[in-house]
Design a protein around this motif. Structure first.
Motif, PDB file in Angstrom:
ATOM      1  N   LEU A  95       0.830  -1.209   0.000  1.00 28.72           N
ATOM      2  CA  LEU A  95       0.000   0.000   0.000  1.00 28.72           C
ATOM      3  C   LEU A  95       0.863   1.259   0.000  1.00 28.72           C
ATOM      4  O   LEU A  95       0.567   2.226  -0.721  1.00 28.72           O
ATOM      5  CB  LEU A  95      -0.919  -0.007   1.220  1.00 28.72           C
ATOM      6  CG  LEU A  95      -2.035   1.049   1.252  1.00 28.72           C
ATOM      7  CD1 LEU A  95      -2.894   0.978   0.003  1.00 28.72           C
ATOM      8  CD2 LEU A  95      -2.890   0.872   2.502  1.00 28.72           C
ATOM      9  N   LEU A  96       1.957   1.237   0.757  1.00 23.59           N
ATOM     10  CA  LEU A  96       2.873   2.390   0.784  1.00 23.59           C
ATOM     11  C   LEU A  96       3.547   2.588  -0.574  1.00 23.59           C
ATOM     12  O   LEU A  96       3.768   3.723  -1.002  1.00 23.59           O
ATOM     13  CB  LEU A  96       3.928   2.204   1.872  1.00 23.59           C
ATOM     14  CG  LEU A  96       3.514   2.562   3.298  1.00 23.59           C
ATOM     15  CD1 LEU A  96       4.626   2.208   4.288  1.00 23.59           C
ATOM     16  CD2 LEU A  96       3.178   4.050   3.403  1.00 23.59           C
ATOM     17  N   ILE A  97       3.877   1.487  -1.237  1.00 25.89           N
ATOM     18  CA  ILE A  97       4.480   1.591  -2.566  1.00 25.89           C
ATOM     19  C   ILE A  97       3.506   2.234  -3.542  1.00 25.89           C
ATOM     20  O   ILE A  97       3.879   3.111  -4.337  1.00 25.89           O
ATOM     21  CB  ILE A  97       4.935   0.200  -3.060  1.00 25.89           C
ATOM     22  CG1 ILE A  97       6.160  -0.269  -2.272  1.00 25.89           C
ATOM     23  CG2 ILE A  97       5.246   0.232  -4.552  1.00 25.89           C
ATOM     24  CD1 ILE A  97       6.578  -1.694  -2.586  1.00 25.89           C
ATOM     25  N   VAL A  98       2.256   1.805  -3.491  1.00 29.73           N
ATOM     26  CA  VAL A  98       1.236   2.384  -4.375  1.00 29.73           C
ATOM     27  C   VAL A  98       1.082   3.880  -4.105  1.00 29.73           C
ATOM     28  O   VAL A  98       1.013   4.692  -5.039  1.00 29.73           O
ATOM     29  CB  VAL A  98      -0.111   1.660  -4.187  1.00 29.73           C
ATOM     30  CG1 VAL A  98      -1.230   2.404  -4.921  1.00 29.73           C
ATOM     31  CG2 VAL A  98      -0.015   0.225  -4.691  1.00 29.73           C
ATOM     32  N   CYS A  99       1.039   4.255  -2.827  1.00 33.59           N
ATOM     33  CA  CYS A  99       0.925   5.679  -2.474  1.00 33.59           C
ATOM     34  C   CYS A  99       2.138   6.460  -2.966  1.00 33.59           C
ATOM     35  O   CYS A  99       2.004   7.583  -3.461  1.00 33.59           O
ATOM     36  CB  CYS A  99       0.792   5.830  -0.958  1.00 33.59           C
ATOM     37  SG  CYS A  99      -0.767   5.216  -0.276  1.00 33.59           S
ATOM     38  N   SER A 100       3.328   5.860  -2.846  1.00 37.85           N
ATOM     39  CA  SER A 100       4.560   6.532  -3.289  1.00 37.85           C
ATOM     40  C   SER A 100       4.588   6.703  -4.797  1.00 37.85           C
ATOM     41  O   SER A 100       5.105   7.700  -5.313  1.00 37.85           O
ATOM     42  CB  SER A 100       5.785   5.739  -2.818  1.00 37.85           C
ATOM     43  OG  SER A 100       5.832   5.663  -1.413  1.00 37.85           O
ATOM     44  N   LEU A 101       4.034   5.738  -5.525  1.00 40.33           N
ATOM     45  CA  LEU A 101       3.959   5.856  -6.991  1.00 40.33           C
ATOM     46  C   LEU A 101       3.139   7.076  -7.388  1.00 40.33           C
ATOM     47  O   LEU A 101       3.444   7.759  -8.364  1.00 40.33           O
ATOM     48  CB  LEU A 101       3.347   4.590  -7.584  1.00 40.33           C
ATOM     49  CG  LEU A 101       4.207   3.325  -7.541  1.00 40.33           C
ATOM     50  CD1 LEU A 101       3.395   2.120  -8.015  1.00 40.33           C
ATOM     51  CD2 LEU A 101       5.462   3.487  -8.387  1.00 40.33           C
ATOM     52  N   ALA A 102       2.110   7.361  -6.590  1.00 47.24           N
ATOM     53  CA  ALA A 102       1.278   8.532  -6.867  1.00 47.24           C
ATOM     54  C   ALA A 102       2.052   9.824  -6.661  1.00 47.24           C
ATOM     55  O   ALA A 102       1.694  10.870  -7.223  1.00 47.24           O
ATOM     56  CB  ALA A 102       0.043   8.509  -5.967  1.00 47.24           C
ATOM     57  N   PHE A 103       3.123   9.766  -5.854  1.00 46.49           N
ATOM     58  CA  PHE A 103       3.956  10.944  -5.608  1.00 46.49           C
ATOM     59  C   PHE A 103       5.144  11.007  -6.564  1.00 46.49           C
ATOM     60  O   PHE A 103       6.003  11.874  -6.421  1.00 46.49           O
ATOM     61  CB  PHE A 103       4.463  10.940  -4.165  1.00 46.49           C
ATOM     62  CG  PHE A 103       3.445  11.430  -3.170  1.00 46.49           C
ATOM     63  CD1 PHE A 103       3.486  12.731  -2.693  1.00 46.49           C
ATOM     64  CD2 PHE A 103       2.449  10.596  -2.711  1.00 46.49           C
ATOM     65  CE1 PHE A 103       2.549  13.188  -1.787  1.00 46.49           C
ATOM     66  CE2 PHE A 103       1.499  11.041  -1.797  1.00 46.49           C
ATOM     67  CZ  PHE A 103       1.544  12.339  -1.340  1.00 46.49           C
TER      68      PHE A 103
END
Length: 227
Positions: A95-103
């Motif tokens: 989930l953190l990786i997905v959120c980081s991809l958005a950044f």
């Protein structure tokens, strides 16, 4: 524990690093590429590092006392706690990786997969240690004091927040005894696809040894607690 704290860091702290991303010596071309890998390691520290509180809740509710009269394997019981913690960590990390991809994070898929293995290994070490302390202290206030005392220095000296190279020589030297320093360096290499970096086997060796030792300690503590 949970994802709230890492996501707050991702949303509020990572943008602050944009101002220093162009400074000579900064080890990445943008802030998110530097911060996101370390954030994954930070999540292990906080998430697995506070698992002992869940075990203390079970002690207070009489769960372990009831297990004394059951034939369930103490080894299986200890491994069950560890596997549950590991599964939670993998979900949180994805989930953190997905959120980081958005950044704007760019990652190497193979490196990210290897990083998940390292995260599980680190999680086994931290959860085993936290569970053991939970059984030893039997009191939430004492466990919180011990955990917070050690997690903050480990976090700062790992280089998650800022490059260790920006610090004075004494800090750079002390950071070498922090196992999470090696984890953060390996995480950054893996995310960026530098799969031949020596930091990767270094981190795996360090945490393979530590996880084996702490897991053995937790299994021994569980056997004594449910004897």
């Amino acid at each position: 524990h949970g994802l709230v704290q890492p996501i707050i860091y991702l949303v509020l702290f990572a943008p602050l690093l944009n101002g220093v991303a162009g400074v000579p010596g900064f080890p990445a071309h943008n802030a998110i590429q530097f911060f996101a890998p370390g954030l994954l390691i930070m999540n292990v520290l906080f998430s697995a590092g506070f698992e002992g509180f869940t075990l203390q809740d079970k002690v207070e509710s009489g769960f372990l006392e009831r297990l004394r009269v059951t034939p369930v394997s103490r080894l299986a019981l200890a491994l069950g706690f560890i596997l549950q913690s590991s599964a939670t960590l993998v979900f949180q990390s994805l989930l953190l990786i997905v959120c980081s991809l958005a950044f704007g994070l760019r990652l190497d898929p193979a490196g990210a997969a290897i990083l998940l293995v390292l995260i599980v290994l680190i999680g086994v070490m931290m959860a085993s240690l936290s569970f053991t302390l939970g059984l030893m202290t039997r009191e939430g206030g004492i466990l919180a004091g011990i955990t917070n005392t050690f997690i903050l220095p480990l976090l700062i000296l790992s280089g998650v927040m800022l490059p260790i190279g920006f610090g004075p020589p004494i800090i750079q030297t002390i950071s070498r005894i922090d196992p999470f320093y090696y984890a953060v360096n390996a995480a950054r290499s893996l995310i960026n696809g530098a799969l031949t970096s020596p930091s990767i086997p270094e981190a795996f060796v360090v945490f393979a040894v530590l996880s084996a030792l702490t897991l053995a300690l937790f299994i021994h503590s569980m056997r004594e607690a449910v004897a």
